[in-house]
Design an enzyme around this catalytic site. Structure first.
Site, mmCIF file in Angstrom:
data_model
loop_
_atom_site.group_PDB
_atom_site.id
_atom_site.type_symbol
_atom_site.label_atom_id
_atom_site.label_comp_id
_atom_site.label_asym_id
_atom_site.label_seq_id
_atom_site.Cartn_x
_atom_site.Cartn_y
_atom_site.Cartn_z
ATOM 1 C CB CYS A 168 -43.593 25.508 18.472
ATOM 2 S SG CYS A 168 -45.177 24.649 18.541
ATOM 3 C CB THR A 169 -43.625 20.453 15.814
ATOM 4 O OG1 THR A 169 -44.555 20.375 16.888
ATOM 5 C CG2 THR A 169 -42.324 19.816 16.246
ATOM 6 C CG HIS A 170 -48.591 22.973 16.153
ATOM 7 N ND1 HIS A 170 -48.020 21.990 16.916
ATOM 8 C CD2 HIS A 170 -49.917 22.672 16.074
ATOM 9 C CE1 HIS A 170 -48.966 21.131 17.297
ATOM 10 N NE2 HIS A 170 -50.115 21.519 16.795
ATOM 11 C CD GLU B 247 -53.476 21.544 17.890
ATOM 12 O OE1 GLU B 247 -54.357 21.633 18.765
ATOM 13 O OE2 GLU B 247 -52.517 20.742 17.936
ATOM 14 C CB CYS C 130 -42.068 15.842 21.062
ATOM 15 S SG CYS C 130 -42.805 16.533 22.544
ATOM 16 C CB THR D 20 -42.230 19.135 25.504
ATOM 17 O OG1 THR D 20 -43.173 20.151 25.186
ATOM 18 C CG2 THR D 20 -42.102 19.020 26.999
ATOM 19 C CE1 TYR E 40 -46.714 13.081 26.082
ATOM 20 C CE2 TYR E 40 -44.455 13.068 25.311
ATOM 21 C CZ TYR E 40 -45.643 12.409 25.513
ATOM 22 O OH TYR E 40 -45.762 11.088 25.164
ATOM 23 C CG ASP F 109 -45.274 15.729 18.690
ATOM 24 O OD1 ASP F 109 -44.725 16.175 19.712
ATOM 25 O OD2 ASP F 109 -46.124 16.369 18.049
ATOM 26 C CB SER F 110 -47.107 15.242 23.055
ATOM 27 O OG SER F 110 -47.022 16.511 22.454
#
Lengths: 274, 274
Positions: free
Chosen positions: B191-193, B157, B79, B81, B48, B16-17
């Site tokens: 989105c992975t988050h 985050e 990821c 993106t 990314y 992932d980025s």
């Protein structure tokens, strides 16, 4: 031919990793309405904050070289990260140059009465301790308290800036209460985005606390430099802003409106920096 | 020597980025506890999402080449993106490979009863329309409504993820109300988050709406692929996670704890990717 006369007609060059430096442009437009501004936003390589010192210096030099191709008489590094890193390095010595850190520190040291200064900024800026070191160089016995406010940039970039915005206010209260409790009488908004949250920050800190905006102080300092070197533009026509970006023009135009308060459509151009 | 037997002992490679791909690692650990995982987070070149398609493909190939040096039997592009961009491109053809988009789309198309699917993601993901296109390929008459939730990543985050977090809830209500009003019965957390905000999202959407997490679906798909190719690790010992990052180890360790729910200290290594 009078070189000085010609040079005073040149533009002020401003660069940042993104749109944040536009708070400096806004202040330059206000204080020096007759000056042309050439702005470079290195949006393809944002964020600078997470890069190594060597990389940041390399990028800053490339940004400066780009601006030099456009007939400029002064350069402002309107980027908090670059300003912190270059604090001790001389990047430009043939024309006037400033970052956003030292003018803000100077202003804060002049403004404080009780000798207690707060600094808010990104995680990287606060962790670097650059504001604190600069403050203590100018005014050794100052008490400095720093606080990272990592959600402020995304809040600003997503338009959560109105005085009545509930989300921005709750987040700002969380961040600012500990600094307020230390009894500071001066607060440096140590990130170029933060002036857009000034109303909310002022409400929370109270009117007895002086807020220092690095963009505004850099613009005032630029005014002094140019005046001193006889480089102010003496024409009566309103100056022109021209913007260059290394990534999407559309994204920049969208964000810029929020920072400048007016549309920049048609004055933004895409360039390849590396 | 039996090649297949040896290869089944190899690790699953995940890239992932940044840290977002750890939601996939968490699900892999849960579903396939005996598998070793090699993770690469390209934190020096994040995000990314704002890069050109060519650059994203170049980075993805470099990430894959890095993983290939570590004895792996499968690769997951965890990821969002990269998964959107590679949708039609084959990056790996000698070992099993998946992105996070198609497994999630497949799951959503199976889950929906009323044929109305919502997709939330970053600005770049929603703007690309990649989820919508993939859904309509599999299930042509589906109604798809997308909504960018740009504040979700910074909220996650910065730890604003608890069910009781007021800020996260107000922001989530703002983003999700329009999608809810469209009457979707399935929502892709594109989105992975976003799985870290699952409690709040579930509260707002209501229990009749099925939430699809791409990380979880990619892990399930990996299980199927490995089973089908007889590549599952048959040992009884718990697998090991090893993490490589292209920027600060400390920053990654700090964030990883939040995503995985446990400390990764000592298992994270810095590498130079370019």
């Amino acid at each position: 031919m009078n070189d000085m006369e010609k040079m005073s007609d040149f533009a002020i060059g401003v660069f940042d990793s993104g749109v944040g430096g536009l708070t400096t442009v806004k202040e330059l437009n206000r204080i020096l309405p007759n000056e042309d501004i050439i702005y470079f936003g290195d949006t393809a390589r944002i964020p600078y904050g997470s890069r190594s010192k060597e990389t940041i210096l390399k990028y800053a030099n490339e940004d400066i070289n780009f601006l030099r191709q456009h007939g400029i008489k002064m350069i402002i590094a309107a980027c908090g990260t670059v300003s912190s890193v270059i604090n001790t390095k001389k990047l430009v010595d043939d024309i006037p140059f400033t970052g956003v850190l030292l003018p803000a520190v100077q202003a804060a040291c002049s403004a404080t009465v009780n000798g207690k200064i707060g600094v808010i900024g990104t995680q990287a800026t606060i962790k670097s301790g650059s504001y604190g070191r600069a403050i203590k160089t100018i005014r050794p016995n100052t008490f400095v308290v720093g606080k990272a406010c990592p959600l402020f940039v995304p809040l600003v970039e997503n338009g959560y800036t109105d005085r009545g915005n509930k989300v921005a206010r709750i987040v700002a209260e969380e961040y600012l209460e500990p600094i307020k409790n230390e009894g500071v009488d001066t607060l440096i908004l140590g990130c170029t985005h933060y002036p857009l949250l000034k109303d909310i920050i002022a409400d929370i800190m109270g009117e007895e606390v002086t807020l220092i905006s690095p963009g505004e102080e850099a613009a005032k300092f630029a005014n002094l430099c140019l005046l001193e070197q006889n480089l102010l533009n003496t024409s009566n026509k309103i100056g022109k802003n021209t913007f260059y970006v290394s990534d999407s023009v559309e994204m920049f135009e969208e964000n810029a409106k929020q920072f400048l308060g007016h549309d920049v459509h048609g004055n933004v151009f895409k360039v390849d920096i590396n």
